[in-house]
Design an enzyme around this catalytic site. Structure first.
Site, PDB file in Angstrom:
ATOM      1  N   TYR A  32       0.841  -1.201   0.000  1.00 61.05           N
ATOM      2  CA  TYR A  32       0.000   0.000   0.000  1.00 61.05           C
ATOM      3  C   TYR A  32       0.873   1.247   0.000  1.00 61.05           C
ATOM      4  O   TYR A  32       1.914   1.292   0.651  1.00 61.05           O
ATOM      5  CB  TYR A  32      -0.926  -0.002   1.226  1.00 61.05           C
ATOM      6  CG  TYR A  32      -1.920  -1.118   1.153  1.00 61.05           C
ATOM      7  CD1 TYR A  32      -3.175  -0.908   0.607  1.00 61.05           C
ATOM      8  CD2 TYR A  32      -1.601  -2.398   1.565  1.00 61.05           C
ATOM      9  CE1 TYR A  32      -4.086  -1.938   0.493  1.00 61.05           C
ATOM     10  CE2 TYR A  32      -2.497  -3.443   1.458  1.00 61.05           C
ATOM     11  CZ  TYR A  32      -3.733  -3.206   0.920  1.00 61.05           C
ATOM     12  OH  TYR A  32      -4.640  -4.235   0.790  1.00 61.05           O
ATOM     13  N   PHE A  33       0.421   2.254  -0.720  1.00 61.03           N
ATOM     14  CA  PHE A  33       1.133   3.527  -0.784  1.00 61.03           C
ATOM     15  C   PHE A  33       0.648   4.436   0.335  1.00 61.03           C
ATOM     16  O   PHE A  33      -0.486   4.326   0.804  1.00 61.03           O
ATOM     17  CB  PHE A  33       0.929   4.188  -2.150  1.00 61.03           C
ATOM     18  CG  PHE A  33       1.571   3.403  -3.254  1.00 61.03           C
ATOM     19  CD1 PHE A  33       2.909   3.572  -3.556  1.00 61.03           C
ATOM     20  CD2 PHE A  33       0.837   2.474  -3.970  1.00 61.03           C
ATOM     21  CE1 PHE A  33       3.514   2.826  -4.553  1.00 61.03           C
ATOM     22  CE2 PHE A  33       1.425   1.726  -4.970  1.00 61.03           C
ATOM     23  CZ  PHE A  33       2.768   1.898  -5.270  1.00 61.03           C
TER      24      PHE A  33
END
Length: 157
Positions: A32-33
């Site tokens: 996930y960013f």
């Protein structure tokens, strides 16, 4: 790129219902960013890699997804440091309903969840758990069980 409305319920299970599982597991590697306004994820499921963006609502949210190359996945992977999950996904279709079970590995080892996606809010609201998973705990509205949150904070206490 495709856009959909994702309508789903999520449950916490004590263990995998192995006697019900009909499919071989698929390993998922997800990262996930760092974004507080939208959930952006990359996934490698052995056969293909995807990038997805999801709005932050709980049970009904917009989802955009597109396939990316394995090279793009591996180039983006370092940007997800500290926000990763590893899991096996299993599926069961029963009475027209698709159940997806996630058995987590790594720091989340022992966590088992079940998700059911619906075509409408009417289906969502009328869904009843089958007897074989009556002990499941509904965590649909609990943000601690969203995969992005799990990737950063681990299993909720």
């Amino acid at each position: 790129m495709s856009e959909e409305i994702e309508i789903e319920k999520k449950y916490l299970l004590k263990e995998m219902p192995w006697r019900k599982i009909e499919s071989a597991g698929v390993p998922y590697t997800q990262g996930y960013f760092n974004s507080e306004f939208v959930e952006i994820r990359i996934r490698n499921d052995s056969d293909r890699c995807t990038m997805a963006a999801k709005s932050l609502e709980m049970n009904s949210r917009h989802e955009w997804q597109t396939e990316i190359t394995k090279q793009a996945f591996y180039e983006l992977w370092p940007l997800t440091e500290g926000r990763r999950i590893y899991k096996w996904c299993y599926r069961l279709k029963e009475k027209g309903i698709l159940y997806e079970f996630d058995s987590f590995d790594g720091d989340l080892n022992g966590l088992v969840t079940m998700e059911i996606e619906f075509h409408s809010m009417e289906e969502f609201n009328s869904f009843k758990l089958p007897d074989w998973c009556k002990d499941a705990i509904d965590v649909t509205e609990d943000p601690r069980y969203k995969n992005k949150h799990l990737s950063m904070h681990g299993i909720p206490k």
